[in-house]
Write an enzyme that holds these catalytic residues in place. Sequence first.
Site, PDB file in Angstrom:
ATOM      1  N   LYS A  51       0.848  -1.207   0.000  1.00 17.76           N
ATOM      2  CA  LYS A  51       0.000   0.000   0.000  1.00 17.76           C
ATOM      3  C   LYS A  51       0.878   1.250   0.000  1.00 17.76           C
ATOM      4  O   LYS A  51       2.084   1.171   0.293  1.00 17.76           O
ATOM      5  CB  LYS A  51      -0.906  -0.023   1.241  1.00 17.76           C
ATOM      6  CG  LYS A  51      -0.137  -0.043   2.564  1.00 17.76           C
ATOM      7  CD  LYS A  51      -1.045  -0.350   3.750  1.00 17.76           C
ATOM      8  CE  LYS A  51      -0.232  -0.363   5.047  1.00 17.76           C
ATOM      9  NZ  LYS A  51      -1.034  -0.822   6.200  1.00 17.76           N
ATOM     10  N   TYR A 273      14.204  30.876   7.631  1.00 15.94           N
ATOM     11  CA  TYR A 273      12.948  31.533   8.007  1.00 15.94           C
ATOM     12  C   TYR A 273      12.844  31.692   9.513  1.00 15.94           C
ATOM     13  O   TYR A 273      13.185  30.776  10.269  1.00 15.94           O
ATOM     14  CB  TYR A 273      11.764  30.688   7.539  1.00 15.94           C
ATOM     15  CG  TYR A 273      11.469  30.785   6.070  1.00 15.94           C
ATOM     16  CD1 TYR A 273      11.155  31.999   5.474  1.00 15.94           C
ATOM     17  CD2 TYR A 273      11.496  29.644   5.282  1.00 15.94           C
ATOM     18  CE1 TYR A 273      10.867  32.071   4.120  1.00 15.94           C
ATOM     19  CE2 TYR A 273      11.209  29.705   3.926  1.00 15.94           C
ATOM     20  CZ  TYR A 273      10.890  30.926   3.358  1.00 15.94           C
ATOM     21  OH  TYR A 273      10.609  30.996   2.025  1.00 15.94           O
TER      22      TYR A 273
HETATM   23  C1  LIG Z   1      -0.200  -1.823   6.868  1.00 15.38           C
HETATM   24  C2  LIG Z   1      -0.768  -3.104   7.309  1.00 15.38           C
HETATM   25  C3  LIG Z   1       0.051  -4.247   7.417  1.00 15.38           C
HETATM   26  C4  LIG Z   1       1.558  -4.201   7.271  1.00 15.38           C
HETATM   27  O1  LIG Z   1       2.109  -3.859   8.521  1.00 15.38           O
HETATM   28  P1  LIG Z   1       3.691  -3.612   8.735  1.00 15.38           P
HETATM   29  O2  LIG Z   1       3.757  -3.214  10.158  1.00 15.38           O
HETATM   30  O3  LIG Z   1       4.066  -2.516   7.815  1.00 15.38           O
HETATM   31  O4  LIG Z   1       4.380  -4.887   8.429  1.00 15.38           O
HETATM   32  C5  LIG Z   1      -0.556  -5.459   7.711  1.00 15.38           C
HETATM   33  N1  LIG Z   1      -1.887  -5.526   7.923  1.00 15.38           N
HETATM   34  C6  LIG Z   1      -2.704  -4.443   7.859  1.00 15.38           C
HETATM   35  C7  LIG Z   1      -4.153  -4.597   8.115  1.00 15.38           C
HETATM   36  C8  LIG Z   1      -2.162  -3.194   7.567  1.00 15.38           C
HETATM   37  O5  LIG Z   1      -2.957  -2.118   7.540  1.00 15.38           O
END
Ligand SMILES: *Cc1c(COP(=O)(O)O)cnc(C)c1O
Length: 379
Positions: A51, A273
């Site tokens: 993702k 800044y």
């Molecule tokens: C993002 C996610 C993962 C992956 O988790 P990591 O800690 O990045 O290994 C697994 N399951 C779900 C439901 C997630 O949202």
Amino acid sequence: MGETAQHPAAALPDDDCAGAILTIDLDAVKSNYAYLNAQTADAVRCAAVVKADAYGLGAARVVPALYDAGCRFFYVACLDEALAFPGFFDTFPNDITVAVFDGLLPFSAFDAPGWILPVINTPDGLYKQAEKAGRLGRALPAILHVDTGMNRLGVSMRELDDILSDGVPDGVRIVQVMSHLACAEEQGRDMNERQLGRMRDVAARFPDARACFANSSGIFLGSEYHFDMVRPGCSLYGINPVPARDNPMRQPVTLEARVLQIRDAEQGETVGYGATHGFDAPAKLATLSLGYADGYLRCLSDRGRAFVGEQAVPVVGRVSMDLISVDITGISGTNLKVGDMVEILGAHQTADDIADDADTIGYEVLTSLGQRYRRRYTG
Ligand SMILES: *Cc1c(COP(=O)(O)O)cnc(C)c1O
């Protein structure tokens, strides 16, 4: 009159005109996949969570690399991320499955291709999926997400009882049950065992479905957390799955920024800044080509570091949109000059290290990586 000026086709700009360069080592991602896969028994499959554009590394390149490494099951957060998959391959392999976490698909009339597997997060989603199956005149597979303690997405244990007492509606084939751990990176937490107990119960109630529970950190809680499939994300990209121990993962990400200017600040002057950082003594500054618009978090103002060779140099003053300043007064023997590259992420400083300075987690550092870096993929 009305003629358009003809510009010669622009040649691709050379790397030495690129401000900051992000290099992704796909071999490191593949080797992390192999390492994670080797933590579980042969019968346990290892999926990959890709993702958010593979946590900022670029799904278009990371997904085929993971496929090469043997991964066939992928998870994304939303439908559009899944629909991008065919574009990642010259010929789209027919043995890929992409599951979509967010749970919206059953509510849509969209007849998803067979390689996209919806996750169902609510009882309503389950009944919507059944209606859809009826409309399409064929059984539809799905993943049922059961909440075992996270209280974020998924049907509750109580809702699961109701679903099972009525029976899973005809037309929906639950091919996987999943749940998600809330505290997996903390090995001593009772919460892990509580969730494990509930997940065992869920898996037992769906003997024909594959059970999937562990994220990256969950893999390291022990084999009882592995069930039929594990789904690591962050650790594939170099984040430490067990923060209390040394990081076993390889680092696929190198980010270098270019020195755009070197300046002398006099005693009493300030930088950046808000003139927040003053100098009590003359200082030498290097202005680097990245800023918060590139995902270099603004809260790293006066807190972050860059590396010139082996030597750390502090970020001084505020992070700007496109620029940061580092104090190079203290470094010796490097003869740093305009055009040189300075390491922001890489061998000397991981995403987890930057996250410590920024009071956040490595996930946020990686998923913030900006779009305008010159990107190179190796491996
Ligand atoms: C993002 C996610 C993962 C992956 O988790 P990591 O800690 O990045 O290994 C697994 N399951 C779900 C439901 C997630 O949202």
